[in-house]
Design an enzyme around this catalytic site. Structure first.
Site, PDB file in Angstrom:
ATOM      1  N   LYS A 176       0.888  -1.176   0.000  1.00 52.67           N
ATOM      2  CA  LYS A 176       0.000   0.000   0.000  1.00 52.67           C
ATOM      3  C   LYS A 176       0.916   1.212   0.000  1.00 52.67           C
ATOM      4  O   LYS A 176       1.413   1.633   1.039  1.00 52.67           O
ATOM      5  CB  LYS A 176      -0.887  -0.031   1.250  1.00 52.67           C
ATOM      6  CG  LYS A 176      -2.261   0.593   1.064  1.00 52.67           C
ATOM      7  CD  LYS A 176      -2.253   2.072   0.738  1.00 52.67           C
ATOM      8  CE  LYS A 176      -2.001   2.928   1.949  1.00 52.67           C
ATOM      9  NZ  LYS A 176      -1.789   4.357   1.577  1.00 52.67           N
ATOM     10  N   GLU A 252       9.118   1.275  11.261  1.00 57.09           N
ATOM     11  CA  GLU A 252      10.161   2.298  11.062  1.00 57.09           C
ATOM     12  C   GLU A 252       9.451   3.629  11.130  1.00 57.09           C
ATOM     13  O   GLU A 252       8.731   4.010  10.197  1.00 57.09           O
ATOM     14  CB  GLU A 252      10.828   2.121   9.690  1.00 57.09           C
ATOM     15  CG  GLU A 252      11.497   0.777   9.467  1.00 57.09           C
ATOM     16  CD  GLU A 252      12.774   0.600  10.266  1.00 57.09           C
ATOM     17  OE1 GLU A 252      13.244   1.578  10.886  1.00 57.09           O
ATOM     18  OE2 GLU A 252      13.297  -0.515  10.287  1.00 57.09           O
ATOM     19  N   CYS A 286      13.941  10.605   7.032  1.00 51.60           N
ATOM     20  CA  CYS A 286      13.817  10.222   8.434  1.00 51.60           C
ATOM     21  C   CYS A 286      15.150  10.310   9.154  1.00 51.60           C
ATOM     22  O   CYS A 286      15.190  10.517  10.358  1.00 51.60           O
ATOM     23  CB  CYS A 286      13.257   8.818   8.542  1.00 51.60           C
ATOM     24  SG  CYS A 286      14.301   7.585   7.753  1.00 51.60           S
ATOM     25  N   GLU A 388       8.851  16.280  15.568  1.00 54.13           N
ATOM     26  CA  GLU A 388       9.386  16.126  14.215  1.00 54.13           C
ATOM     27  C   GLU A 388       8.655  17.078  13.259  1.00 54.13           C
ATOM     28  O   GLU A 388       7.430  17.037  13.142  1.00 54.13           O
ATOM     29  CB  GLU A 388       9.162  14.679  13.752  1.00 54.13           C
ATOM     30  CG  GLU A 388       9.714  14.402  12.369  1.00 54.13           C
ATOM     31  CD  GLU A 388       9.316  13.010  11.860  1.00 54.13           C
ATOM     32  OE1 GLU A 388       8.137  12.639  11.993  1.00 54.13           O
ATOM     33  OE2 GLU A 388      10.197  12.318  11.332  1.00 54.13           O
TER      34      GLU A 388
HETATM   35  P1  NAD Z   1       2.048   8.351   7.472  1.00 54.46           P
HETATM   36  O1  NAD Z   1       2.136   7.605   8.737  1.00 54.46           O
HETATM   37  O2  NAD Z   1       1.112   9.495   7.389  1.00 54.46           O
HETATM   38  O3  NAD Z   1       1.628   7.380   6.277  1.00 54.46           O
HETATM   39  C1  NAD Z   1       2.390   6.249   5.933  1.00 54.46           C
HETATM   40  C2  NAD Z   1       1.502   5.241   5.267  1.00 54.46           C
HETATM   41  O4  NAD Z   1       0.559   4.736   6.202  1.00 54.46           O
HETATM   42  C3  NAD Z   1       0.692   5.779   4.095  1.00 54.46           C
HETATM   43  O5  NAD Z   1       0.704   4.811   3.087  1.00 54.46           O
HETATM   44  C4  NAD Z   1      -0.687   5.945   4.696  1.00 54.46           C
HETATM   45  O6  NAD Z   1      -1.732   5.883   3.756  1.00 54.46           O
HETATM   46  C5  NAD Z   1      -0.747   4.759   5.638  1.00 54.46           C
HETATM   47  N1  NAD Z   1      -1.691   4.863   6.743  1.00 54.46           N
HETATM   48  C6  NAD Z   1      -2.042   5.977   7.416  1.00 54.46           C
HETATM   49  N2  NAD Z   1      -2.905   5.650   8.412  1.00 54.46           N
HETATM   50  C7  NAD Z   1      -3.072   4.297   8.360  1.00 54.46           C
HETATM   51  C8  NAD Z   1      -3.843   3.361   9.123  1.00 54.46           C
HETATM   52  N3  NAD Z   1      -4.585   3.745  10.156  1.00 54.46           N
HETATM   53  N4  NAD Z   1      -3.777   2.064   8.787  1.00 54.46           N
HETATM   54  C9  NAD Z   1      -3.012   1.653   7.745  1.00 54.46           C
HETATM   55  N5  NAD Z   1      -2.284   2.484   6.981  1.00 54.46           N
HETATM   56  C10 NAD Z   1      -2.299   3.800   7.292  1.00 54.46           C
HETATM   57  O7  NAD Z   1       3.529   8.770   7.132  1.00 54.46           O
HETATM   58  P2  NAD Z   1       4.028   9.700   5.954  1.00 54.46           P
HETATM   59  O8  NAD Z   1       3.514  11.066   6.256  1.00 54.46           O
HETATM   60  O9  NAD Z   1       3.685   9.044   4.671  1.00 54.46           O
HETATM   61  O10 NAD Z   1       5.612   9.656   6.113  1.00 54.46           O
HETATM   62  C11 NAD Z   1       6.341  10.566   6.889  1.00 54.46           C
HETATM   63  C12 NAD Z   1       6.683   9.958   8.222  1.00 54.46           C
HETATM   64  O11 NAD Z   1       7.375   8.742   8.012  1.00 54.46           O
HETATM   65  C13 NAD Z   1       7.606  10.800   9.068  1.00 54.46           C
HETATM   66  O12 NAD Z   1       7.183  10.734  10.403  1.00 54.46           O
HETATM   67  C14 NAD Z   1       8.953  10.113   8.941  1.00 54.46           C
HETATM   68  O13 NAD Z   1       9.835  10.304  10.013  1.00 54.46           O
HETATM   69  C15 NAD Z   1       8.526   8.693   8.836  1.00 54.46           C
HETATM   70  N6  NAD Z   1       9.569   7.890   8.178  1.00 54.46           N
HETATM   71  C16 NAD Z   1      10.294   7.019   8.931  1.00 54.46           C
HETATM   72  C17 NAD Z   1      11.304   6.263   8.342  1.00 54.46           C
HETATM   73  C18 NAD Z   1      12.124   5.282   9.123  1.00 54.46           C
HETATM   74  O14 NAD Z   1      12.772   4.452   8.506  1.00 54.46           O
HETATM   75  N7  NAD Z   1      12.129   5.326  10.445  1.00 54.46           N
HETATM   76  C19 NAD Z   1      11.556   6.403   6.983  1.00 54.46           C
HETATM   77  C20 NAD Z   1      10.801   7.309   6.249  1.00 54.46           C
HETATM   78  C21 NAD Z   1       9.788   8.042   6.855  1.00 54.46           C
HETATM   79  O1  6OD Z   2      18.575   4.949   1.558  1.00 57.79           O
HETATM   80  C1  6OD Z   2      18.506   4.219   2.563  1.00 57.79           C
HETATM   81  O2  6OD Z   2      19.223   3.309   2.757  1.00 57.79           O
HETATM   82  C2  6OD Z   2      17.479   4.440   3.586  1.00 57.79           C
HETATM   83  N1  6OD Z   2      17.133   3.414   4.308  1.00 57.79           N
HETATM   84  C3  6OD Z   2      16.959   5.608   3.806  1.00 57.79           C
HETATM   85  C4  6OD Z   2      15.980   5.850   4.792  1.00 57.79           C
HETATM   86  C5  6OD Z   2      15.490   7.055   4.857  1.00 57.79           C
HETATM   87  C6  6OD Z   2      14.378   7.464   5.651  1.00 57.79           C
HETATM   88  O3  6OD Z   2      13.673   8.388   5.286  1.00 57.79           O
END
Ligand code: NAD
Ligand code: 6OD
Length: 484
Positions: A176, A252, A286, A388
């Site tokens: 998804k 994550e 992230c 954040e």
């Molecule tokens: P988000 O949580 O809003 O959405 C992520 C996904 O979850 C989307 O596909 C969304 O449609 C889905 N979703 C939302 N609510 C849901 C529910 N109740 N049930 C199932 N699916 C649901 O995140 P975002 O805004 O897309 O991404 C940004 C966030 O992601 C930031 O907080 C960032 O720090 C985090 N992030 C973390 C990492 C990591 O590796 N730790 C990497 C990238 C991004």
């Molecule tokens: O490029 C990568 O290896 C990686 N895991 C990036 C993660 C980024 C989070 O937003």
């Protein structure tokens, strides 16, 4: 108008409802996306289950590795299509997308093919009281049907980072993608099919979270494991869904990462790298740093240099090869970031750079742009220093000794990543081992070897992915003990 469809059981499928896909660089609609209903999601899960019950379920790791190399070849053969799709969804600049993100996503299929093929499992010989012997052999089996819920910030990298290890372990996946960035996941269906991945092994359902495809998928009882990257609050909702039926989960989540600069550091390298850590991908990464703690002797110099660096990250036409800064991912996300800009001003921040929407020429005047922003003077416990932002922002604060720097950097609900800058390796190691985060870079940032474990502590997540850690999540290990 271009249409982006669900990919279920090896074929593209429309659905009853649709939503718009917007390019955040211009605000223009670029595609119409099929929103999977509950029945579409159930069909995708059923297709994945059927694939697991078919020849895919009996395939060898060598068979799967060969297929994953073909998928990598297929992505590279269509590099320009993937770049165009990712840029239209995100507004990212051309060069990092074409030279970095898409090739790296392709590389993940190669890396996980080899990690899967080459990672051994343990075996132990047990001596028995009667003088006999037994042999314990561990065996890896797939988890089954894996749901992969993905974010918008690095859509193709973070999605393939789940799909590649899931497939090498022999699972079938239902992806998804974020509603903001559906295009590359959908396009990958064509590559999977052409590479010979059996139907039902890779499925994509589009939609939102609650009341839509995300929630339908995580609630589906025939999903065996859920891997999620996104916001911490969403992670909590998904963890609750996973609790029903005791399904495995990997989370994550968000971060509020900090860099620590000691006065003896290589100052030029530190500033050049910390500017990337703050502003690259418009701060939507992230692993980026939104806080910088700087030894007092170099504090003024650091504020001046980071301000200059912020101003050098000028937003521009994403197609221009010189552009380093794209827009935020959506107007909704920009509203959130602008809310933090206001909160910082209200809390008494000194704004050295940015904090505003830039003047952009047409057609970018309708885009979700913000200027790279440097703050000082906020209290450690203030909202912009604790929460954040996920935008191109850094707050700089002085410290007097290593203990204070460690305490300030650790003072966060999150624990994802961080950086340390010093020429004293003994001090670097001491500080690194006292940081409560999952990933630390010393005198560097974002050197990401796909074979290394990656994940957060505290509110930044549960579990590790990357290299052998991914194999642990995407497979069940069975111990077979034979009396010899
Ligand atoms: P988000 O949580 O809003 O959405 C992520 C996904 O979850 C989307 O596909 C969304 O449609 C889905 N979703 C939302 N609510 C849901 C529910 N109740 N049930 C199932 N699916 C649901 O995140 P975002 O805004 O897309 O991404 C940004 C966030 O992601 C930031 O907080 C960032 O720090 C985090 N992030 C973390 C990492 C990591 O590796 N730790 C990497 C990238 C991004
Ligand atoms: O490029 C990568 O290896 C990686 N895991 C990036 C993660 C980024 C989070 O937003």
């Amino acid at each position: 108008m271009r249409r982006i469809l669900n990919f279920i059981d090896g074929d593209y499928r429309d659905s009853a409802r649709h939503f718009d896909d917007i390019n955040p660089a211009t605000g223009e609609k670029v595609a119409i996306v099929s929103e999977a209903g509950e029945a579409d999601v159930a069909d995708a899960v059923a297709a994945a289950r059927a694939a697991m019950n078919g020849p895919w379920g009996d395939s060898t790791v060598e068979d799967r590795a060969a297929l994953l190399h073909k998928v990598a070849d297929g992505v590279i053969a269509r590099l320009d299509d993937f770049v165009a799709a990712e840029m239209a969804d995100t507004g990212k600049p051309l060069m990092p997308t074409k030279m970095g993100e898409i090739p790296r996503a392709a590389e993940q299929f190669r890396t996980f093919a080899e990690v899967g093929r080459m990672t051994p499992l343990e075996s132990f010989e047990t001596r028995l009281p009667d003088g006999g012997r037994a042999m314990n052999v561990a065996e890896r089996t797939p988890k089954g049907v894996v749901a992969a819920i993905c974010p918008w910030n690095l859509p193709f990298i973070l999605m393939t980072w789940k799909v590649a290890p899931a497939l090498i372990c022999g699972n079938a996946v239902v992806v998804k993608p974020s509603e903001e960035t559906p295009a590359t996941a959908a396009l990958l269906g064509e590559v999977m099919k052409a590479a010979g991945i059996p139907k039902g092994v890779y499925n994509v359902v589009h939609g939102f979270g609650p009341g839509s495809a995300g929630a339908f998928l995580t609630a589906h009882p025939d999903v065996d494991a859920i891997t999620f990257t996104g916001e911490t609050r969403t992670g909590e909702a998904i963890m609750k869904a996973a609790a029903v039926g005791i399904r495995d989960i990997s989370l994550e989540l968000g971060g509020k990462n900090a860099g620590i600069l000691f006065a003896d550091c290589d100052f030029e390298a530190a500033i050049r790298t910390e500017a990337m850590a703050a502003f690259f991908n418009c701060g939507q990464i992230c692993l980026g740093n939104e806080r910088l703690y700087v030894e007092r002797a170099i504090y003024d110099r650091t504020v001046e240099a980071m301000t200059k660096a912020a101003k050098s990250f000028a937003p521009g036409d994403p197609m221009d090869k010189a552009t380093r800064l794209g827009p935020l991912s959506s107007h909704g996300h920009r509203d959130k970031v602008l809310g933090y800009f206001k909160a910082a001003r209200d809390a008494g921040a000194e704004v050295h750079a940015g904090g505003v929407i830039p003047d952009m020429p047409a057609p970018f005047d309708g885009g979700a742009w913000v200027e790279p922003t440097v703050w000082t003077g906020l209290a450690q416990k203030s909202v912009p220093v604790q929460e954040e932002v996920f935008g191109p922002v850094t707050h700089i604060m002085p410290f007097d000794d290593a203990d204070e720097a460690i305490a300030l950097a650790n003072d966060s609900p999150y624990g994802l990543a961080g950086t340390i800058w010093t020429k004293d390796m003994s001090r670097a190691h001491h500080v690194a081992s006292r940081r409560r985060v999952g990933a630390l870079w010393v005198n560097s940032w974002m050197i990401r070897d796909l074979r290394t474990p990656f994940g957060g502590m505290k509110a930044s997540g549960i579990g590790r992915e990357g290299g052998a850690a991914s194999l642990h999540f995407y497979s069940e290990i069975r111990n077979i003990c034979t009396r010899l």
